[in-house]
Write a protein that holds these residues in place. Structure first.
Motif, mmCIF file in Angstrom:
data_model
loop_
_atom_site.group_PDB
_atom_site.id
_atom_site.type_symbol
_atom_site.label_atom_id
_atom_site.label_comp_id
_atom_site.label_asym_id
_atom_site.label_seq_id
_atom_site.Cartn_x
_atom_site.Cartn_y
_atom_site.Cartn_z
ATOM 1 N N LEU A 244 0.830 -1.207 0.000
ATOM 2 C CA LEU A 244 0.000 0.000 0.000
ATOM 3 C C LEU A 244 0.862 1.253 0.000
ATOM 4 O O LEU A 244 0.630 2.186 -0.785
ATOM 5 C CB LEU A 244 -0.922 -0.004 1.212
ATOM 6 C CG LEU A 244 -1.807 1.229 1.402
ATOM 7 C CD1 LEU A 244 -2.749 1.412 0.223
ATOM 8 C CD2 LEU A 244 -2.580 1.139 2.710
ATOM 9 N N VAL A 245 1.865 1.295 0.850
ATOM 10 C CA VAL A 245 2.764 2.449 0.905
ATOM 11 C C VAL A 245 3.485 2.626 -0.432
ATOM 12 O O VAL A 245 3.598 3.748 -0.956
ATOM 13 C CB VAL A 245 3.774 2.289 2.053
ATOM 14 C CG1 VAL A 245 4.858 3.366 1.973
ATOM 15 C CG2 VAL A 245 3.066 2.354 3.400
ATOM 16 N N GLU A 246 3.939 1.527 -1.004
ATOM 17 C CA GLU A 246 4.630 1.596 -2.292
ATOM 18 C C GLU A 246 3.699 2.122 -3.379
ATOM 19 O O GLU A 246 4.103 2.932 -4.223
ATOM 20 C CB GLU A 246 5.155 0.220 -2.670
ATOM 21 C CG GLU A 246 5.935 0.187 -3.979
ATOM 22 C CD GLU A 246 6.459 -1.200 -4.317
ATOM 23 O OE1 GLU A 246 7.036 -1.363 -5.410
ATOM 24 O OE2 GLU A 246 6.281 -2.132 -3.500
ATOM 25 N N LYS A 247 2.434 1.675 -3.367
ATOM 26 C CA LYS A 247 1.473 2.114 -4.379
ATOM 27 C C LYS A 247 1.220 3.612 -4.272
ATOM 28 O O LYS A 247 1.181 4.328 -5.283
ATOM 29 C CB LYS A 247 0.157 1.356 -4.189
ATOM 30 C CG LYS A 247 -0.897 1.696 -5.244
ATOM 31 C CD LYS A 247 -0.467 1.184 -6.597
ATOM 32 C CE LYS A 247 -1.507 1.448 -7.658
ATOM 33 N NZ LYS A 247 -1.144 0.831 -8.943
ATOM 34 N N LEU A 248 1.025 4.107 -3.063
ATOM 35 C CA LEU A 248 0.773 5.534 -2.882
ATOM 36 C C LEU A 248 2.000 6.366 -3.226
ATOM 37 O O LEU A 248 1.886 7.445 -3.811
ATOM 38 C CB LEU A 248 0.326 5.814 -1.447
ATOM 39 C CG LEU A 248 -1.029 5.224 -1.046
ATOM 40 C CD1 LEU A 248 -1.356 5.600 0.393
ATOM 41 C CD2 LEU A 248 -2.135 5.698 -1.981
ATOM 42 N N ASP A 249 3.168 5.860 -2.875
ATOM 43 C CA ASP A 249 4.406 6.573 -3.192
ATOM 44 C C ASP A 249 4.554 6.725 -4.702
ATOM 45 O O ASP A 249 4.849 7.813 -5.206
ATOM 46 C CB ASP A 249 5.593 5.814 -2.602
ATOM 47 C CG ASP A 249 6.888 6.583 -2.712
ATOM 48 O OD1 ASP A 249 6.860 7.787 -3.024
ATOM 49 O OD2 ASP A 249 7.957 5.974 -2.490
ATOM 50 N N GLU A 250 4.299 5.645 -5.419
ATOM 51 C CA GLU A 250 4.423 5.684 -6.875
ATOM 52 C C GLU A 250 3.282 6.480 -7.511
ATOM 53 O O GLU A 250 3.506 7.337 -8.367
ATOM 54 C CB GLU A 250 4.421 4.263 -7.427
ATOM 55 C CG GLU A 250 4.492 4.191 -8.947
ATOM 56 C CD GLU A 250 4.389 2.768 -9.461
ATOM 57 O OE1 GLU A 250 4.434 2.592 -10.689
ATOM 58 O OE2 GLU A 250 4.253 1.823 -8.647
ATOM 59 N N GLY A 251 2.044 6.198 -7.080
ATOM 60 C CA GLY A 251 0.887 6.812 -7.718
ATOM 61 C C GLY A 251 0.787 8.307 -7.499
ATOM 62 O O GLY A 251 0.292 9.036 -8.374
ATOM 63 N N LEU A 252 1.251 8.786 -6.344
ATOM 64 C CA LEU A 252 1.222 10.217 -6.051
ATOM 65 C C LEU A 252 2.579 10.884 -6.252
ATOM 66 O O LEU A 252 2.739 12.065 -5.913
ATOM 67 C CB LEU A 252 0.732 10.448 -4.611
ATOM 68 C CG LEU A 252 -0.679 9.933 -4.309
ATOM 69 C CD1 LEU A 252 -1.036 10.195 -2.846
ATOM 70 C CD2 LEU A 252 -1.709 10.562 -5.231
ATOM 71 N N ALA A 253 3.526 10.144 -6.794
ATOM 72 C CA ALA A 253 4.860 10.687 -7.124
ATOM 73 C C ALA A 253 5.460 11.427 -5.939
ATOM 74 O O ALA A 253 5.825 12.596 -6.032
ATOM 75 C CB ALA A 253 4.767 11.598 -8.342
ATOM 76 N N ILE A 254 5.573 10.719 -4.810
ATOM 77 C CA ILE A 254 5.943 11.393 -3.566
ATOM 78 C C ILE A 254 7.452 11.479 -3.362
ATOM 79 O O ILE A 254 8.021 12.570 -3.226
ATOM 80 C CB ILE A 254 5.269 10.702 -2.375
ATOM 81 C CG1 ILE A 254 3.761 10.943 -2.411
ATOM 82 C CG2 ILE A 254 5.843 11.215 -1.048
ATOM 83 C CD1 ILE A 254 2.978 10.223 -1.334
ATOM 84 N N SER A 255 8.139 10.356 -3.309
ATOM 85 C CA SER A 255 9.519 10.385 -2.801
ATOM 86 C C SER A 255 10.576 10.557 -3.880
ATOM 87 O O SER A 255 11.742 10.785 -3.539
ATOM 88 C CB SER A 255 9.803 9.108 -1.990
ATOM 89 O OG SER A 255 9.753 7.967 -2.821
ATOM 90 N N ALA A 256 10.224 10.466 -5.140
ATOM 91 C CA ALA A 256 11.216 10.693 -6.196
ATOM 92 C C ALA A 256 11.759 12.117 -6.090
ATOM 93 O O ALA A 256 11.023 13.036 -5.697
ATOM 94 C CB ALA A 256 10.591 10.466 -7.573
#
Length: 208
Positions: A189-201
């Motif tokens: 879930l955390v990975e999906k949100l990180d990728e889908g909302l372009a957070i940590s890049a």
């Protein structure tokens, strides 16, 4: 003082019962950060699973809470109603996110630092002018109410960096919440949100 934060609309959380949620704030906007309570994270996850789960695609609505979360993890993309809110606390002016420019597009604000004019949604309908080294943001050109917010162009990377920091902290809060309620899918879930909302890049204009 200029404050920019990521906010999520809470309308979709009304009458949600699959897990504990918080009462929606009066303005129906939840700022995403690491300071959210467990119930507030529950509200956010209710919104995101309702928008991105199997029921949104027209399939059978999930009957159990774990299935609801899994449907978000399996979604092809993440849509997050809301966006970036910017406040000039000195002038008392707030620019709210426009419709159809979701939080998943938050990085588009970065092109303002290069003198461009991104589309920022409608109802409210923000408008941008570039005046020398200033980004002049009119919160809602449809209503023509109130003064603009002046943002020094050089400050835009710093503002977006602060948004990213809060979103990264929000991911940690989601991890804690999911670790308690849905440990088998917490990491996914955390990975999906990180990728889908372009957070940590890394941000293109970040100096960190």
């Amino acid at each position: 003082m200029l404050i920019m934060d990521a906010v999520l609309e809470t309308y979709k959380a009304a009458d949600f019962t699959l897990w504990p949620v918080a009462e929606p704030p009066a303005d129906h906007l939840v700022p995403l950060s690491g300071q959210l309570s467990s119930r507030e994270v529950g509200t956010v996850m209710a919104i995101l699973t309702e928008y991105n789960g199997s029921s949104r695609r027209g399939a059978r609505a999930p009957q159990e809470s774990l299935e609801q979360v899994r449907s978000l993890v399996a979604a092809g993309s993440v849509v997050a109603p809301g966006g970036l809110r910017i406040r000039d606390t000195t002038a008392g002016v707030t620019a709210l996110p426009g419709c159809c420019f979701g939080l998943e597009n938050w990085r588009d604000w970065g092109v303002l630092a290069g003198g461009e004019w991104p589309w920022l949604g409608h109802d409210p309908t923000p408008r941008v002018e570039h005046v020398g080294t200033i980004i002049r943001l009119w919160p809602d050109t449809d209503r023509q109410e109130g003064p603009p917010i002046d943002i020094p162009r050089a400050q835009m990377p710093e503002l977006l960096g602060s948004v990213q920091e809060e979103l990264v902290a929000f991911l940690s809060a989601v991890g804690r919440w999911a670790g308690h309620w849905f440990p088998t899918v917490s990491a996914s879930l955390v990975e999906k949100l990180d990728e889908g909302l372009a957070i940590s890049a890394p941000l293109p204009d970040s100096h960190s």
